[in-house]
Design a protein around this motif. Sequence first.
Motif, short mmCIF file in Angstrom:
data_model
loop_
_atom_site.label_atom_id
_atom_site.label_comp_id
_atom_site.label_asym_id
_atom_site.label_seq_id
_atom_site.Cartn_x
_atom_site.Cartn_y
_atom_site.Cartn_z
N PRO A 10 -7.48 2.97 -1.20
CA PRO A 10 -7.72 2.29 0.07
C PRO A 10 -6.88 1.01 0.19
CG PRO A 10 -9.69 2.28 -1.32
CD PRO A 10 -8.66 3.07 -2.04
N GLU A 22 -7.67 -1.87 0.78
CA GLU A 22 -8.34 -3.00 0.09
C GLU A 22 -7.81 -3.19 -1.33
OE1 GLU A 22 -10.52 -5.21 1.37
OE2 GLU A 22 -9.94 -4.18 3.22
N HIS A 55 0.83 -1.20 0.00
CA HIS A 55 0.00 0.00 0.00
C HIS A 55 0.86 1.25 0.00
CE1 HIS A 55 -2.91 2.84 2.05
NE2 HIS A 55 -3.48 2.55 0.90
#
Length: 139
Positions: free
Chosen positions: A27, A29, A19
């Motif tokens: 996000p 996710e 990330h």
Amino acid sequence: MSEIQIEQIRDDLTWRIRHEAMYPDLPLEAVKLEDDSEGTHFGLYAGDQLSTVVSIFSEGTTYRFRKFATAVDAQGKGYGTALLKHIIEYVTFMGAKMLWCNARVSAAGFYERFGFVKTNKISRNYNIDFVIMELQLDN
Ligand SMILES: CC(C)(COP(=O)(O)OP(=O)(O)OC[C@H]1O[C@@H](n2cnc3c(N)ncnc32)[C@H](O)[C@@H]1OP(=O)(O)O)[C@@H](O)C(=O)NCCC(=O)NCCS
């Protein structure tokens, strides 16, 4: 340089660095892969800090690595090189005939150092240009 250790890790341990290094504006996710639970994940620890991660998926003797990332403040210290060398050895040991990745065009030069060759398969996703790169192995 801190002491380096490469270990097989759980898939969820890869998500934070993926990330931070790859898609900080999306996000968390967005960096999870549907088949993460089927992959083999490696992490490079510099001292006690997980610094670089990569995920490997196999289809027979063809292996793919995905989401190769070094934490932003740990980049440029040779950790990516050490981990990529490790996974090339690992998949060779596992009997791989080929290792490929869908590389960011911005990182293609990095992979070429290891012998990966660009194919003509290019794509664009999240406004980033990608090219499939392949490394033939002696198996
Ligand atoms: C690509 C990445 C994983 C490399 O990891 P790293 O730990 O920084 O790599 P290293 O420190 O081993 O770099 C080794 C060499 O490659 C060079 N290099 C690093 N990233 C490069 C890139 N994108 N393109 C060309 N060369 C690169 C470094 O400058 C260094 O050169 P040097 O040996 O002359 O000093 C890391 O930069 C990263 O996470 N980038 C953001 C996410 C990303 O693009 N991942 C790849 C997706 S395909």
